[in-house]
Write a protein that holds these residues in place. Structure first.
Motif, PDB file in Angstrom:
ATOM      1  N   THR A 181       0.852  -1.193   0.000  1.00  0.00           N
ATOM      2  CA  THR A 181       0.000   0.000   0.000  1.00  0.00           C
ATOM      3  C   THR A 181       0.882   1.236   0.000  1.00  0.00           C
ATOM      4  N   LYS A 182       0.466   2.260  -0.737  1.00  0.00           N
ATOM      5  CA  LYS A 182       1.223   3.505  -0.791  1.00  0.00           C
ATOM      6  C   LYS A 182       0.880   4.356   0.438  1.00  0.00           C
ATOM      7  N   LYS A 215       1.876   8.058   2.315  1.00  0.00           N
ATOM      8  CA  LYS A 215       2.484   9.354   2.039  1.00  0.00           C
ATOM      9  C   LYS A 215       3.737   9.568   2.888  1.00  0.00           C
ATOM     10  N   SER A 253      -1.150   7.360  -6.996  1.00  0.00           N
ATOM     11  CA  SER A 253      -2.073   7.139  -5.887  1.00  0.00           C
ATOM     12  C   SER A 253      -3.306   6.395  -6.373  1.00  0.00           C
ATOM     13  N   GLN A 254      -3.997   5.753  -5.439  1.00  0.00           N
ATOM     14  CA  GLN A 254      -5.131   4.902  -5.807  1.00  0.00           C
ATOM     15  C   GLN A 254      -6.274   5.693  -6.422  1.00  0.00           C
ATOM     16  N   GLU A 290       1.597  11.101  -5.710  1.00  0.00           N
ATOM     17  CA  GLU A 290       1.917  11.648  -4.399  1.00  0.00           C
ATOM     18  C   GLU A 290       3.324  11.215  -4.002  1.00  0.00           C
ATOM     19  N   ALA A 302       5.596   9.396  -1.727  1.00  0.00           N
ATOM     20  CA  ALA A 302       5.199   8.282  -0.873  1.00  0.00           C
ATOM     21  C   ALA A 302       6.284   7.223  -0.768  1.00  0.00           C
ATOM     22  N   ASN A 317       6.246   2.683  -0.379  1.00  0.00           N
ATOM     23  CA  ASN A 317       5.408   1.516  -0.622  1.00  0.00           C
ATOM     24  C   ASN A 317       5.566   0.564   0.563  1.00  0.00           C
ATOM     25  N   SER A 320       7.530   1.823  -6.716  1.00  0.00           N
ATOM     26  CA  SER A 320       6.069   1.894  -6.781  1.00  0.00           C
ATOM     27  C   SER A 320       5.481   0.588  -7.281  1.00  0.00           C
ATOM     28  N   ARG A 372      -1.977   7.386   7.843  1.00  0.00           N
ATOM     29  CA  ARG A 372      -2.000   7.633   6.404  1.00  0.00           C
ATOM     30  C   ARG A 372      -0.720   8.283   5.895  1.00  0.00           C
ATOM     31  N   HIS A 373       0.129   8.747   6.788  1.00  0.00           N
ATOM     32  CA  HIS A 373       1.407   9.299   6.329  1.00  0.00           C
ATOM     33  C   HIS A 373       2.444   9.150   7.439  1.00  0.00           C
TER      34      HIS A 373
END
Length: 453
Positions: free
Chosen positions: A142-143, A145, A275-276, A281, A283, A285, A306, A421-422
């Motif tokens: 999942t990516k 941030k 990004s999804q 973005e 980021a 992985n 990525s 999330r980041h």
């Protein structure tokens, strides 16, 4: 009839001194975190203190604070400090002490490597509790941030253009400095300050260009090796068949940076990734292998790629290093992003049966397809052919269907429930350590949900 209300008086004193042990219920997550940390070997962290200066907060309190904070979506060191005053659960974990945010942030950054070792210890505790026995795992990424804006990324083409512009401006400023007596300067303009500002920017651009050149050199070396391998394979096929192979002749790679090659000035280890929801973005992985039965994360790592195609090898190597008493991983499920012949062979070399989709699965397939067995293989087949056939069987389709309902909910809980999330930290090493901390917090939260209430 007069209304009746409960008697509530903030000025009433406690008859007996309160105990922190009474603050949270028996099955509260905070109590569970404290119990888990009490079973961990924290000697590497304790040995990191020299015993000089003022007294430090006990390592078991600091570790428990971080685990509970990440499990409940509190990531900022300032918010963790504030929670030790405002939250009963945090007060219980901190035993009514209040580590300041600098202490919390320093502890997290300093002991990330030692915290990583606790990941396996918690898996061993899960095994002792009868909640984990390795078998089939599902791998996905999942990516997440980075702690950097994509607008702080500098491309090679723009860096060269900006470098020329700054050098021209410096020449003009030096000319103005020489003719300061003859030429009036705008009010408030300081030539030394303007020169210093541009020289510092030139240094940053020069460092960024050096990183881009280094990455370009590494990429060229890899592409050159692949080019030679494709060329030699083509020549070998031509000698074997006596005919010129079909298809285009491999094109040799071009050395040097490309115009769109870029580096981020805030976190140079992060990368621009799709990004999804569309767009791009800054980021990293985050990769995780999840046990199908318990939905515990049993392997995790961070990559700057990525694409997921290169992540089977590190995942399988990490899984093979897990303690023997956890069991053995015998099956690996992954989507089409992980498919390659080398990845299939890598799994089989570790006695792991791969179920990696060779192509994107079709949606809304006829229901009859789920109940039709493919024709058996009649001749010896290579690993990829065997795997593709295995995926077409009824049992293979049923097993592969568990992939999506195993690992994707884990990422959903981490991002939506825990709120991670980041990353807060910067740099590949620190980000990898923070991802370990996130996965540990998830596993503790999951274990708490698995045990009987």
């Amino acid at each position: 009839m007069e209304p009746r209300f409960k008697d509530c008086d903030r000025d009433t004193l406690f008859l007996m001194p309160p105990s922190v042990d009474d603050w949270v219920s028996e099955n509260h997550l905070a109590r569970f975190v404290v119990d888990i940390v009490a079973r961990l070997d924290l000697s590497p962290i304790k040995n990191g203190y020299a015993g000089r200066g003022s007294d430090a907060y006990p390592s078991h309190i600091m570790v428990a604070l971080l685990f509970y904070a990440y499990a409940t979506g509190v990531f900022s060191s300032r918010k963790i400090e504030r929670a030790t005053y405002d939250s009963v659960a945090f007060r219980y974990i901190a035993v009514n002490t209040h580590p300041d945010h600098d202490t919390i942030a320093s502890f997290r950054k300093r002991f990330l490597e030692e915290l990583k070792a606790l990941f396996v210890q918690i898996l061993l505790i899960a095994h002792e509790m009868g909640l984990l026995k390795l078998g089939s795992v599902s791998l996905d990424g999942t990516k997440i941030k980075a702690n950097a804006s994509k607008h702080r990324a500098l491309s090679w083409g723009h860096a060269c253009k900006l470098e020329k512009q700054l050098k021209d401006e410096i020449k003009e400023l030096l000319r103005k400095a020489k003719e300061a007596d003859k030429e009036d300067l705008p009010d408030g303009m300081s030539i030394p300050e303007e020169l210093a500002r541009r020289e510092s920017r030139l240094e940053a651009i020069s460092a960024a260009k050096a990183q881009i050149e280094q990455r370009a050199a590494e990429r060229f070396a890899k592409e050159q090796q692949e080019y030679k391998e494709r060329l030699s394979a083509r020549e070998a096929k031509e000698q074997e068949t006596g005919k010129k192979p079909k298809g285009r002749v491999p094109t040799p790679p071009e050395p040097g940076p490309k115009s769109k090659d870029q580096v981020n000035l805030t976190d140079s280890d992060s990368r621009i990734m799709p990004s999804q929801g569309g767009g791009f973005e800054q980021a990293y992985n985050g990769q995780a292998a999840v046990d199908i039965d318990s939905m515990l994360i049993v392997e995790n790592h961070i990559t700057q790629q990525s694409n997921d195609k290169l992540e089977v090898v590190p995942a399988v190597e990490n899984l093979s290093c897990l303690p023997d008493n956890l069991g053995t991983v015998d099956t690996l499920l992954a989507d089409a992003g992980y498919f390659s012949g080398d990845n299939v062979k890598e799994c089989e070399s570790h006695n792991i049966v791969p179920y990696i989709a060779a192509e994107r699965q079709r949606h809304n397939a006829p229901p009859e397809d789920r109940f039709i067995e493919p024709e058996p293989l009649t001749a010896p087949a290579d690993p990829v052919t065997r795997m593709k056939h295995r995926l077409k069987t009824i049992a293979g389709r049923a097993l592969y269907a568990k992939r999506k309902c195993t690992v994707e909910p884990v990422f959903g809980i981490i991002k939506a429930v825990m709120g991670f999330r980041h990353f807060l930290l910067r740099g590949l090493d620190l980000v990898s350590g923070e991802w370990d901390l996130v996965c540990i917090a998830y596993n503790i939260k999951r274990l708490h949900a698995l045990i009987p209430s």
